[in-house]
Structure formats: C-alpha cells, structure tokens
Design an enzyme around this catalytic site. Structure first.
Site, PDB file in Angstrom:
ATOM      1  N   HIS A 110       2.506 -31.018   1.700  1.00 23.61           N
ATOM      2  CA  HIS A 110       3.872 -30.604   1.398  1.00 23.61           C
ATOM      3  C   HIS A 110       4.014 -30.229  -0.070  1.00 23.61           C
ATOM      4  O   HIS A 110       3.241 -30.663  -0.924  1.00 23.61           O
ATOM      5  CB  HIS A 110       4.870 -31.722   1.744  1.00 23.61           C
ATOM      6  N   ASP A 112       6.943 -30.564  -2.853  1.00 28.25           N
ATOM      7  CA  ASP A 112       8.098 -31.447  -2.955  1.00 28.25           C
ATOM      8  C   ASP A 112       9.427 -30.706  -2.833  1.00 28.25           C
ATOM      9  O   ASP A 112       9.658 -29.691  -3.500  1.00 28.25           O
ATOM     10  CB  ASP A 112       8.077 -32.201  -4.290  1.00 28.25           C
ATOM     11  N   HIS A 270       0.562 -31.138  -1.900  1.00 23.61           N
ATOM     12  CA  HIS A 270      -0.206 -32.373  -2.030  1.00 23.61           C
ATOM     13  C   HIS A 270      -0.048 -33.219  -0.772  1.00 23.61           C
ATOM     14  O   HIS A 270       0.837 -32.989   0.052  1.00 23.61           O
ATOM     15  CB  HIS A 270       0.178 -33.160  -3.287  1.00 23.61           C
ATOM     16  N   ARG A 285       7.493 -41.805 -10.027  1.00 27.14           N
ATOM     17  CA  ARG A 285       7.454 -40.340 -10.153  1.00 27.14           C
ATOM     18  C   ARG A 285       8.714 -39.818 -10.828  1.00 27.14           C
ATOM     19  O   ARG A 285       9.828 -40.187 -10.450  1.00 27.14           O
ATOM     20  CB  ARG A 285       7.328 -39.690  -8.774  1.00 27.14           C
TER      21      ARG A 285
END
Length: 294
Positions: A110, A112, A270, A285
């Site tokens: 995917h 993000d 990723h 994150r």
C-alpha cells in the site's frame, strides 16, 4: 521539472545503496542534528529524492526531534483511526503486543492514505521496540514498476483514473453506522492510475490495496460486451496492483531499536511483514501532508 534523482548529491553522510532499484542506508549522521540544521537537512532531502527510501540505525532521538525532523518536510497529519501521541500531534503510535495483536492493514502492499484527496508526501518511521526476529518492512519503487510495464499496458492505462477508499479498508471492521460516518468524513478519493512525481517528473504506477475500482474504464473503446468490463476492469486493476510484489522493484529492511526509515510516499509502496506475533513490535510514525496527484 528537473529530474532530481539523476543529479549527484554532495553530502558528508556515507551512503550505501541496498538494491539496484531503491533504498539506501545512511551512516555518519545524527538525525537529531539534522532536525536543527538547514544544510544537513537539504542534503538529506536530496538523498531521499534519489533513493526514495532512506534507512538509519542507532538514532536515539527524542519524540520532539522526531516530529521536528518530519516537519522539515512539511506539516504533519493525524490518522482518523490510529490517532496521535497526545503530547506530539502527528506522531502516530503503531504498537503491536499481546494486548494489541497485529491487524491486517499493514501486511498488504500500500501507499499510505491514498484515500485522502492529498495523500501524504512521506513518513519518518522510528522503531521503538523490535521483535527478536521478523517484523521486517518491504518498500517498492513504483516508478520502476511503471517504467517496466509492457508498452501495450501503458497505452491501455493512459488517462485512466481510480477510486481509493478508507471505508473499504479501515472501515470494513466497523459497525455500519461507524463506517458510514467514516465515509462522510473521508469520501472516496479519485486519483490518476499513473501519477507524475511533482519534483522528479517520473511517471508512477499509483494503485494499491486502498484502490477499489477504475472509474472511467467503461467506454466504447474498452467495452464491447459486459465481460470486457466485469471482470475485465477488475482483472486489469489486479494486474496493476500485483506489480508491487515483484522482487526486482523491492528493498527489505530488518528493524532494530532506534532504527529509522524515511520514505517518499508519492513513488513507493510498502508492506509490513506480520510474522512476529506474539512478539512485540512498537513503531512511531510521523506522516507528512502531501499534494494532490496529477
């Protein structure tokens, strides 16, 4: 536009490319210092454009430094489902332990938050606690994935657009009412199947696991009978999404405590490998606001 990835980068950092496609480990750098130093940051940003994802080890930085480094790239964004650290808005805690086992959102290829009208520019991800083995993350160069598509496929997808949905992903486990509320807050976004990188000019294959369907496929040029559209359009989308699984376009990173990855979300996908439970994996994150794909 300038093709920034082809320009040599002068930097005091020692840089070791990890694959032929993307990814480099950077040595002799303190990211806490980079968060406060204009010159070092600009060199780091140039390296990011060149390698698409950068890796660092032994970065014992504070959360404030983590946020400050990410904010160098642009404003940070919250996540409507995961939320943020109360003392550091925009810093999302992704903690997987016995009380919060892995959910199957991360272990798919995917990009993000493409369900946003303006998907993220990128992210700065720090490992707080790593499992003794497993829990790697894979990144994929989607510019290379587009470049190596057959020319006939490139012609077929030129001008196509696709829908991206948070309702069909994060919302799927919610009650009907909660799911509809989530959709009201974040209506499905529509993006080009092939986007242009705003800084390098690269063409990028821009479909992933948040992509639900092609929205302008059903034309007289593409559809003669119903079977050309269903499952024809779905098969094409599945084929395009599957390009992320090709190893030649990938780099795989093994996490250790205080290791950090910075990636360009505009041209990569990723996949967080969930092979470690019941071991613990804790990540933090900082996601950076991006622009509208074109």
């Amino acid at each position: 536009m300038t093709n920034a990835i082809r320009q040599p980068v002068e930097t005091p950092f020692r840089v070791q490319p990890l694959t032929c496609s993307l990814g480099a480990e950077v040595f002799d750098v303190d990211l806490g210092e980079v968060s406060r130093d204009d010159t070092q940051f600009e060199r780091l940003r140039s390296l990011l454009l060149e390698h698409k994802v950068l890796f660092f080890r032994d970065q014992d930085i504070t959360r404030a430094e983590h946020v400050a480094l990410a904010e160098r790239f642009g404003p940070l964004e919250d996540h409507p489902v995961l939320g943020s650290d109360p003392e550091n808005p925009g810093l999302v805690r992704i903690y997987k332990d016995m009380d919060s086992p892995p959910e199957h959102f991360e272990n798919s290829f995917h990009c993000d938050a493409t369900w946003r009208v303006n998907p993220p520019f990128g992210s700065v991800l720090r490992c707080v606690q790593a499992p003794p083995v497993g829990g790697d993350t894979i990144w994929v160069n989607m510019a290379e994935a587009y470049r190596r598509l057959p020319e006939a496929v490139k012609s077929q997808i030129a001008g196509l657009r696709a829908r991206h949905s948070i309702e069909a992903s994060f919302g799927a486990r919610m009650s009907i009412e909660q799911r509809h509320q989530l959709h009201d807050r974040f209506p499905d976004a529509e993006h080009p199947v092939v986007r242009t990188h705003p800084e390098t000019g690269e063409q990028i294959l821009f479909v992933n696991s948040f992509t639900t369907h092609l929205v302008n496929y059903h034309t007289s040029e593409n559809v003669r009978f119903g079977s050309d559209y269903a499952p024809g359009a779905g098969n094409l989308l599945q084929y395009l999404a599957s390009q992320a699984s090709i190893p030649e376009y990938q780099v795989r990173w093994r996490w250790t405590e205080n290791s950090i990855a910075i990636w360009d979300n505009r041209c990569t996908q990723h996949y967080a490998v969930q092979d470690y439970w019941p071991a613990v994996r804790k990540m933090e994150r900082a996601g950076i606001v991006g622009d509208r794909p074109f």
